[in-house]
Motif scaffolding. Sequence first.
Motif, PDB file in Angstrom:
ATOM      1  N   CYS A 142       0.858  -1.196   0.000  1.00 45.20           N
ATOM      2  CA  CYS A 142       0.000   0.000   0.000  1.00 45.20           C
ATOM      3  C   CYS A 142       0.896   1.248   0.000  1.00 45.20           C
ATOM      4  N   GLY A 155       0.971   3.681  -2.027  1.00 47.31           N
ATOM      5  CA  GLY A 155       0.348   4.938  -2.462  1.00 47.31           C
ATOM      6  C   GLY A 155       1.260   5.680  -3.412  1.00 47.31           C
ATOM      7  N   ARG A 207       5.774   8.048  -1.298  1.00 47.97           N
ATOM      8  CA  ARG A 207       6.604   9.019  -0.560  1.00 47.97           C
ATOM      9  C   ARG A 207       7.644   8.322   0.324  1.00 47.97           C
ATOM     10  N   ASP A 247       0.149  -1.405  -4.693  1.00 46.42           N
ATOM     11  CA  ASP A 247      -1.018  -0.600  -4.304  1.00 46.42           C
ATOM     12  C   ASP A 247      -2.173  -0.895  -5.256  1.00 46.42           C
ATOM     13  N   PHE A 248      -3.373  -0.601  -4.798  1.00 47.80           N
ATOM     14  CA  PHE A 248      -4.541  -0.799  -5.643  1.00 47.80           C
ATOM     15  C   PHE A 248      -4.761   0.380  -6.603  1.00 47.80           C
ATOM     16  N   TYR A 288      -2.239   6.607  -7.948  1.00 50.09           N
ATOM     17  CA  TYR A 288      -1.150   6.824  -6.990  1.00 50.09           C
ATOM     18  C   TYR A 288       0.142   6.169  -7.489  1.00 50.09           C
ATOM     19  N   MET A 301      -4.420  -5.981  -1.729  1.00 52.40           N
ATOM     20  CA  MET A 301      -3.573  -6.522  -0.648  1.00 52.40           C
ATOM     21  C   MET A 301      -4.070  -7.870  -0.121  1.00 52.40           C
ATOM     22  N   LEU A 345       2.424   1.397   5.864  1.00 56.68           N
ATOM     23  CA  LEU A 345       2.539   2.650   6.618  1.00 56.68           C
ATOM     24  C   LEU A 345       1.325   3.565   6.453  1.00 56.68           C
ATOM     25  N   PHE A 346       1.066   4.378   7.502  1.00 58.96           N
ATOM     26  CA  PHE A 346       0.052   5.442   7.468  1.00 58.96           C
ATOM     27  C   PHE A 346      -1.367   4.850   7.466  1.00 58.96           C
ATOM     28  N   SER A 403      -2.655   1.860   6.505  1.00 55.21           N
ATOM     29  CA  SER A 403      -3.064   1.279   5.218  1.00 55.21           C
ATOM     30  C   SER A 403      -3.513  -0.170   5.423  1.00 55.21           C
ATOM     31  N   TYR A 461      -8.815  -2.116   6.663  1.00 56.17           N
ATOM     32  CA  TYR A 461      -9.856  -1.488   5.846  1.00 56.17           C
ATOM     33  C   TYR A 461     -11.067  -2.390   5.603  1.00 56.17           C
TER      34      TYR A 461
HETATM   35  C1  LIG Z   1      -3.684   6.064   3.672  1.00 53.14           C
HETATM   36  S1  LIG Z   1      -3.036   5.607   2.128  1.00 53.14           S
HETATM   37  C2  LIG Z   1      -1.329   5.456   2.514  1.00 53.14           C
HETATM   38  C3  LIG Z   1      -0.404   5.384   1.346  1.00 53.14           C
HETATM   39  C4  LIG Z   1       1.085   5.357   1.675  1.00 53.14           C
HETATM   40  N1  LIG Z   1       1.454   4.222   2.489  1.00 53.14           N
HETATM   41  C5  LIG Z   1       1.525   6.630   2.347  1.00 53.14           C
HETATM   42  O1  LIG Z   1       1.907   6.581   3.524  1.00 53.14           O
HETATM   43  O2  LIG Z   1       1.501   7.681   1.699  1.00 53.14           O
HETATM   44  C6  LIG Z   1      -3.612   3.951   1.930  1.00 53.14           C
HETATM   45  C7  LIG Z   1      -3.202   3.267   0.663  1.00 53.14           C
HETATM   46  O3  LIG Z   1      -3.759   1.940   0.628  1.00 53.14           O
HETATM   47  C8  LIG Z   1      -4.151   1.641  -0.703  1.00 53.14           C
HETATM   48  N2  LIG Z   1      -5.173   0.571  -0.685  1.00 53.14           N
HETATM   49  C9  LIG Z   1      -6.412   0.664  -0.183  1.00 53.14           C
HETATM   50  N3  LIG Z   1      -7.068  -0.508  -0.306  1.00 53.14           N
HETATM   51  C10 LIG Z   1      -6.210  -1.345  -0.911  1.00 53.14           C
HETATM   52  C11 LIG Z   1      -6.296  -2.713  -1.310  1.00 53.14           C
HETATM   53  N4  LIG Z   1      -7.405  -3.439  -1.102  1.00 53.14           N
HETATM   54  N5  LIG Z   1      -5.217  -3.285  -1.888  1.00 53.14           N
HETATM   55  C12 LIG Z   1      -4.079  -2.560  -2.109  1.00 53.14           C
HETATM   56  N6  LIG Z   1      -3.950  -1.261  -1.770  1.00 53.14           N
HETATM   57  C13 LIG Z   1      -4.995  -0.662  -1.169  1.00 53.14           C
HETATM   58  C14 LIG Z   1      -4.673   2.965  -1.238  1.00 53.14           C
HETATM   59  O4  LIG Z   1      -4.734   3.000  -2.640  1.00 53.14           O
HETATM   60  C15 LIG Z   1      -3.685   3.948  -0.621  1.00 53.14           C
HETATM   61  O5  LIG Z   1      -2.598   4.193  -1.462  1.00 53.14           O
END
Ligand SMILES: C[S@@+](CC[C@H](N)C(=O)[O-])C[C@H]1O[C@@H](n2cnc3c(N)ncnc32)[C@H](O)[C@@H]1O
Length: 248
Positions: free
Chosen positions: A51, A53, A56, A72-73, A77, A99, A114-115, A117, A120
Amino acid sequence: MKVPREWHKSFFKNSFYNPASPAAVGMAPLEAAFVLRQLKLKKGSALLDLCCGPGRHAVEFAKKGLAVTGFDFSGEYLKEAAARAKKKKVSLRLMRGDMRRLKFSGEFDAAVNLFTSFGYFQKFADDLKTLKGVARALRPGGLFLLDLINGDFVRGHFTPRPWHDMGGHYLLEEIELNRDGARNTWTTICKKSGKTRKRSFFTRLYDKRRLSAALGKAGFKPLGFWGSFSGLPLTGERNRLIVLARKI
Ligand SMILES: C[S@@+](CC[C@H](N)C(=O)[O-])C[C@H]1O[C@@H](n2cnc3c(N)ncnc32)[C@H](O)[C@@H]1O
């Protein structure tokens, strides 16, 4: 409040939200440095940023000589992550997927998420699928560092309808807590146009005990917990829940 089952598909879009705010991008080098101090990886080690994103942290890890895979999905991003890597003159392997369905097998020395992720999914079984996929992706003894919102902090400092001034827009949160976690509706209001957008999402709230149990079920042993990226101890007064775990 009703949260769509696959809410992430419409939430993580630039038209609604992007986690790489200038403030978050500014924090990334310090956060990445803390993560690398815990992981103690050699140059060239394979790291999964699950994840990732807009990348960064991934670019910071790559700058330190790690072979980074960002997963990432969100296609939007991932494009941004590729552009960020190009600008920083580092190389990232970027992969799109869910994921819950990781296909990697024993190829990473370490993984990070991180952050907030993780957490969900409204079915705990999906969180567990994710953790088991990370365990499969790691070599024996591989390390996993997770950084989540601290469930104890959220429950202890609950405000049901906070407002935030985000610069170009206002953000109103409407939060409902239950035994499993938080259902939250974000309404954004553009300062210029007055246009509003609304999305609802779910975050399973983990505390140390719940997270340790979930990691244990997936084949991890927690090694340490922190409440901030400056290494402060985990308490109910800190809003982060950071754990380092080893694949058993
Ligand atoms: C809060 S953001 C954090 C992104 C990154 N880690 C950061 O710190 O900037 C959560 C991330 O999870 C990804 N995400 C959400 N659901 C997902 C899934 N089912 N499979 C893969 N990635 C997913 C989103 O696209 C997003 O980029």
